[in-house]
Design an enzyme around this catalytic site. Structure first.
Site, PDB file in Angstrom:
ATOM      1  N   TYR A   8     -16.691   1.922   7.596  1.00  0.00           N
ATOM      2  CA  TYR A   8     -15.227   1.977   7.612  1.00  0.00           C
ATOM      3  C   TYR A   8     -14.737   2.589   8.927  1.00  0.00           C
ATOM      4  O   TYR A   8     -13.849   2.051   9.588  1.00  0.00           O
ATOM      5  CB  TYR A   8     -14.724   2.805   6.414  1.00  0.00           C
ATOM      6  CG  TYR A   8     -13.259   3.167   6.492  1.00  0.00           C
ATOM      7  CD1 TYR A   8     -12.271   2.238   6.193  1.00  0.00           C
ATOM      8  CD2 TYR A   8     -12.852   4.448   6.874  1.00  0.00           C
ATOM      9  CE1 TYR A   8     -10.919   2.572   6.272  1.00  0.00           C
ATOM     10  CE2 TYR A   8     -11.507   4.790   6.949  1.00  0.00           C
ATOM     11  CZ  TYR A   8     -10.548   3.846   6.650  1.00  0.00           C
ATOM     12  OH  TYR A   8      -9.217   4.176   6.734  1.00  0.00           O
ATOM     13  N   THR A  42      -9.391  -0.177   2.917  1.00  0.00           N
ATOM     14  CA  THR A  42      -9.433   1.290   2.892  1.00  0.00           C
ATOM     15  C   THR A  42     -10.493   1.846   1.941  1.00  0.00           C
ATOM     16  O   THR A  42     -10.563   3.061   1.751  1.00  0.00           O
ATOM     17  CB  THR A  42      -8.049   1.864   2.493  1.00  0.00           C
ATOM     18  OG1 THR A  42      -7.648   1.288   1.249  1.00  0.00           O
ATOM     19  CG2 THR A  42      -7.007   1.568   3.543  1.00  0.00           C
ATOM     20  N   GLY A  57       0.813  -1.213   0.000  1.00  0.00           N
ATOM     21  CA  GLY A  57       0.000   0.000   0.000  1.00  0.00           C
ATOM     22  C   GLY A  57       0.846   1.263   0.000  1.00  0.00           C
ATOM     23  O   GLY A  57       2.080   1.204   0.077  1.00  0.00           O
ATOM     24  N   GLN A  58       0.180   2.413  -0.079  1.00  0.00           N
ATOM     25  CA  GLN A  58       0.950   3.664  -0.199  1.00  0.00           C
ATOM     26  C   GLN A  58       1.724   3.978   1.083  1.00  0.00           C
ATOM     27  O   GLN A  58       2.891   4.380   1.034  1.00  0.00           O
ATOM     28  CB  GLN A  58       0.059   4.838  -0.620  1.00  0.00           C
ATOM     29  CG  GLN A  58      -1.126   5.108   0.262  1.00  0.00           C
ATOM     30  CD  GLN A  58      -1.897   6.372  -0.159  1.00  0.00           C
ATOM     31  OE1 GLN A  58      -1.402   7.188  -0.933  1.00  0.00           O
ATOM     32  NE2 GLN A  58      -3.091   6.539   0.376  1.00  0.00           N
ATOM     33  N   ASP A 116      -2.078 -12.267   4.378  1.00  0.00           N
ATOM     34  CA  ASP A 116      -3.444 -11.757   4.434  1.00  0.00           C
ATOM     35  C   ASP A 116      -3.810 -11.751   5.912  1.00  0.00           C
ATOM     36  O   ASP A 116      -3.975 -12.815   6.533  1.00  0.00           O
ATOM     37  CB  ASP A 116      -4.387 -12.664   3.634  1.00  0.00           C
ATOM     38  CG  ASP A 116      -5.815 -12.154   3.642  1.00  0.00           C
ATOM     39  OD1 ASP A 116      -6.217 -11.527   4.650  1.00  0.00           O
ATOM     40  OD2 ASP A 116      -6.529 -12.395   2.664  1.00  0.00           O
ATOM     41  N   ASP A 134      -8.937   9.580  10.768  1.00  0.00           N
ATOM     42  CA  ASP A 134      -9.802  10.690  11.195  1.00  0.00           C
ATOM     43  C   ASP A 134     -11.284  10.328  11.070  1.00  0.00           C
ATOM     44  O   ASP A 134     -12.127  10.989  11.669  1.00  0.00           O
ATOM     45  CB  ASP A 134      -9.496  11.946  10.358  1.00  0.00           C
ATOM     46  CG  ASP A 134      -9.578  11.706   8.862  1.00  0.00           C
ATOM     47  OD1 ASP A 134      -9.275  10.581   8.412  1.00  0.00           O
ATOM     48  OD2 ASP A 134      -9.944  12.645   8.126  1.00  0.00           O
ATOM     49  N   TRP A 148      -6.362  11.693   5.246  1.00  0.00           N
ATOM     50  CA  TRP A 148      -6.266  12.125   3.844  1.00  0.00           C
ATOM     51  C   TRP A 148      -4.884  11.802   3.265  1.00  0.00           C
ATOM     52  O   TRP A 148      -4.168  12.688   2.772  1.00  0.00           O
ATOM     53  CB  TRP A 148      -6.551  13.622   3.733  1.00  0.00           C
ATOM     54  CG  TRP A 148      -7.924  14.080   4.117  1.00  0.00           C
ATOM     55  CD1 TRP A 148      -8.798  13.462   4.952  1.00  0.00           C
ATOM     56  CD2 TRP A 148      -8.583  15.288   3.676  1.00  0.00           C
ATOM     57  NE1 TRP A 148      -9.957  14.193   5.058  1.00  0.00           N
ATOM     58  CE2 TRP A 148      -9.854  15.321   4.287  1.00  0.00           C
ATOM     59  CE3 TRP A 148      -8.214  16.328   2.832  1.00  0.00           C
ATOM     60  CZ2 TRP A 148     -10.755  16.361   4.084  1.00  0.00           C
ATOM     61  CZ3 TRP A 148      -9.099  17.363   2.632  1.00  0.00           C
ATOM     62  CH2 TRP A 148     -10.360  17.373   3.239  1.00  0.00           C
TER      63      TRP A 148
HETATM   64  N1  LIG Z   1      -5.810   6.496   2.716  1.00  0.00           N
HETATM   65  C1  LIG Z   1      -6.188   7.408   3.616  1.00  0.00           C
HETATM   66  O1  LIG Z   1      -6.607   8.530   3.280  1.00  0.00           O
HETATM   67  C2  LIG Z   1      -6.085   7.094   5.085  1.00  0.00           C
HETATM   68  C3  LIG Z   1      -6.446   8.084   6.015  1.00  0.00           C
HETATM   69  C4  LIG Z   1      -6.313   7.808   7.372  1.00  0.00           C
HETATM   70  C5  LIG Z   1      -5.841   6.575   7.782  1.00  0.00           C
HETATM   71  N2  LIG Z   1      -5.539   5.621   6.853  1.00  0.00           N
HETATM   72  C6  LIG Z   1      -5.043   4.341   7.338  1.00  0.00           C
HETATM   73  O2  LIG Z   1      -3.671   4.233   7.017  1.00  0.00           O
HETATM   74  C7  LIG Z   1      -3.322   2.868   6.785  1.00  0.00           C
HETATM   75  C8  LIG Z   1      -2.639   2.733   5.440  1.00  0.00           C
HETATM   76  O3  LIG Z   1      -3.536   3.155   4.420  1.00  0.00           O
HETATM   77  P1  LIG Z   1      -3.091   3.390   2.916  1.00  0.00           P
HETATM   78  O4  LIG Z   1      -3.579   4.708   2.514  1.00  0.00           O
HETATM   79  O5  LIG Z   1      -1.646   3.025   2.753  1.00  0.00           O
HETATM   80  O6  LIG Z   1      -4.002   2.293   2.199  1.00  0.00           O
HETATM   81  P2  LIG Z   1      -3.724   1.431   0.907  1.00  0.00           P
HETATM   82  O7  LIG Z   1      -2.804   2.132  -0.038  1.00  0.00           O
HETATM   83  O8  LIG Z   1      -5.081   0.984   0.434  1.00  0.00           O
HETATM   84  O9  LIG Z   1      -2.923   0.196   1.477  1.00  0.00           O
HETATM   85  C9  LIG Z   1      -3.518  -0.787   2.251  1.00  0.00           C
HETATM   86  C10 LIG Z   1      -2.870  -2.102   1.863  1.00  0.00           C
HETATM   87  O10 LIG Z   1      -3.442  -3.129   2.677  1.00  0.00           O
HETATM   88  C11 LIG Z   1      -3.675  -4.233   1.829  1.00  0.00           C
HETATM   89  N3  LIG Z   1      -4.714  -5.084   2.388  1.00  0.00           N
HETATM   90  C12 LIG Z   1      -6.060  -4.958   2.338  1.00  0.00           C
HETATM   91  N4  LIG Z   1      -6.643  -5.978   2.970  1.00  0.00           N
HETATM   92  C13 LIG Z   1      -5.638  -6.774   3.426  1.00  0.00           C
HETATM   93  C14 LIG Z   1      -5.599  -7.990   4.135  1.00  0.00           C
HETATM   94  N5  LIG Z   1      -6.718  -8.611   4.519  1.00  0.00           N
HETATM   95  N6  LIG Z   1      -4.389  -8.520   4.435  1.00  0.00           N
HETATM   96  C15 LIG Z   1      -3.243  -7.910   4.045  1.00  0.00           C
HETATM   97  N7  LIG Z   1      -3.224  -6.774   3.351  1.00  0.00           N
HETATM   98  C16 LIG Z   1      -4.406  -6.208   3.049  1.00  0.00           C
HETATM   99  C17 LIG Z   1      -4.077  -3.639   0.501  1.00  0.00           C
HETATM  100  O11 LIG Z   1      -3.898  -4.601  -0.511  1.00  0.00           O
HETATM  101  P3  LIG Z   1      -4.846  -4.594  -1.801  1.00  0.00           P
HETATM  102  O12 LIG Z   1      -4.443  -3.364  -2.577  1.00  0.00           O
HETATM  103  O13 LIG Z   1      -4.514  -5.878  -2.463  1.00  0.00           O
HETATM  104  O14 LIG Z   1      -6.253  -4.503  -1.304  1.00  0.00           O
HETATM  105  C18 LIG Z   1      -3.119  -2.467   0.394  1.00  0.00           C
HETATM  106  O15 LIG Z   1      -1.897  -2.850  -0.201  1.00  0.00           O
HETATM  107  C19 LIG Z   1      -4.636   2.098   6.928  1.00  0.00           C
HETATM  108  O16 LIG Z   1      -4.732   1.624   8.249  1.00  0.00           O
HETATM  109  C20 LIG Z   1      -5.694   3.139   6.691  1.00  0.00           C
HETATM  110  O17 LIG Z   1      -6.921   2.801   7.317  1.00  0.00           O
HETATM  111  C21 LIG Z   1      -5.629   5.866   5.521  1.00  0.00           C
END
Ligand SMILES: NC(=O)c1ccc[n+]([C@@H]2O[C@H](COP(=O)([O-])OP(=O)(O)OC[C@H]3O[C@@H](n4cnc5c(N)ncnc54)[C@H](OP(=O)(O)O)[C@@H]3O)[C@@H](O)[C@H]2O)c1
Length: 278
Positions: free
Chosen positions: A127, A68, A22-23, A46, A104, A149
């Site tokens: 979510y 996400t 993920g990012q 997983d 958030d 964000w």
């Molecule tokens: N994005 C935002 O704006 C935001 C804001 C606040 C907090 N957060 C939190 O920050 C953290 C990182 O988010 P991010 O933005 O990096 O999200 P992201 O880019 O969607 O990365 C999440 C990763 O987790 C993987 N994933 C999903 N389900 C899984 C599972 N069951 N087992 C193992 N891996 C799994 C996804 O794989 P796939 O691509 O294959 O699904 C993806 O590579 C998360 O906890 C998120 O809730 C995000």
């Protein structure tokens, strides 16, 4: 005082990263590159299932894997919970000190000022509820890092979407009645390392970019920084008819002593664009 990154035997800290595809996962791999890393993407672990055999017992776990897709969680709350609550419990079961990332979206957005760690969560969406329950599942040896964000060079995020749309269109309609802190994953990853290395106490920490804006402001900044000639038409979120409600206001600030301070979101945007160019 900075903590030594070596364990008592003088070896480097052994750090396991979940969601490495993920990012944020990508940024954590960079920021913790001085550790002995095991970076597992979804294929490697997983997290809905218990941990696969590991080559060593981790000293630290950075849990960035999560469901996400905010809108899809409304139709599929059980699957979202399996990843975000059950998954976090499986990661906590390793027993190592854990950084669990949260959001958030645990807040309802009704507060008049910035949200601090002691404010009561009240998630509006499936979510948000899954992230809140995931916080509880992280257990007592966890830094629960709430951010907001997120954007970075990889993955699905607002910056990449605007760069694509801005190249295709003369005008984009962007939400102007939701305000938050767009946070660059590189800055969040660095702040996370700072928190852990400082030996900060466990519990909830708010780590989000300085400054705040609406999505429309953010879109204009993206076009301004890149010279893309695309107008931003400011709209209300209700016009998008999205399945999941979002907090109208979710600016995060920390009230805790020693909380790392992140750069302004504009600096995060510039850093991200510079990485994309490089
Ligand atoms: N994005 C935002 O704006 C935001 C804001 C606040 C907090 N957060 C939190 O920050 C953290 C990182 O988010 P991010 O933005 O990096 O999200 P992201 O880019 O969607 O990365 C999440 C990763 O987790 C993987 N994933 C999903 N389900 C899984 C599972 N069951 N087992 C193992 N891996 C799994 C996804 O794989 P796939 O691509 O294959 O699904 C993806 O590579 C998360 O906890 C998120 O809730 C995000």
């Amino acid at each position: 005082m900075e903590h030594d990154h070596t364990n008592p035997l003088g070896a480097r800290r052994r750090t396991l990263i979940t969601g490495a595809g993920g990012q944020l996962g990508h940024a954590l791999v960079q920021a913790f590159g001085g550790d002995e890393l095991l970076a597992l993407d979804r294929a490697g672990w997983d997290v809905r299932h218990e941990a696969p055999p590991l080559p060593w017992t981790p000293d630290l776990v950075l849990h960035a894997a999560a469901w996400t897709n905010v809108d899809a969680a409304e139709d599929d709350p059980q699957d979202a919970a399996a990843a975000n609550v059950g998954g976090t419990a499986n990661v906590a079961a390793l027993g190592a000190p854990l950084v669990a990332f949260s959001s958030d979206y645990v807040f309802d957005g009704a507060k008049a000022g910035a949200y601090v760690e002691s404010d009561a969560p009240a998630p509006l969406s499936a979510y948000g509820r899954s992230k809140l329950h995931g916080e509880a599942a992280a257990g007592g040896r966890a830094w629960v890092v709430r951010s907001s964000w997120l954007f970075g060079e990889t993955g699905h995020n607002f910056v990449r979407t605007m760069l694509r749309l801005g190249a295709e269109r003369d005008e984009v309609a962007v939400v102007d009645d939701q305000r938050g802190c767009p946070t660059y994953v590189g800055h969040l990853a660095d702040a996370t390392r700072e928190l852990v290395d400082a030996g900060a106490g466990f519990g909830v920490w708010h780590l989000a970019a300085a400054g705040d804006c609406t999505w429309a402001d953010f879109a204009e900044a993206i076009f301004g920084e890149t010279g893309i000639r695309c107008r931003v038409r400011r709209i209300a979120i209700a016009e998008l008819e999205r399945p999941a409600p979002r907090p109208a206001y979710s600016v995060l600030r920390s009230e805790r002593m020693g909380a790392p301070v992140l750069p302004h979101w504009r600096d995060g945007l510039r850093a991200c664009l510079a990485e994309m160019d490089g």
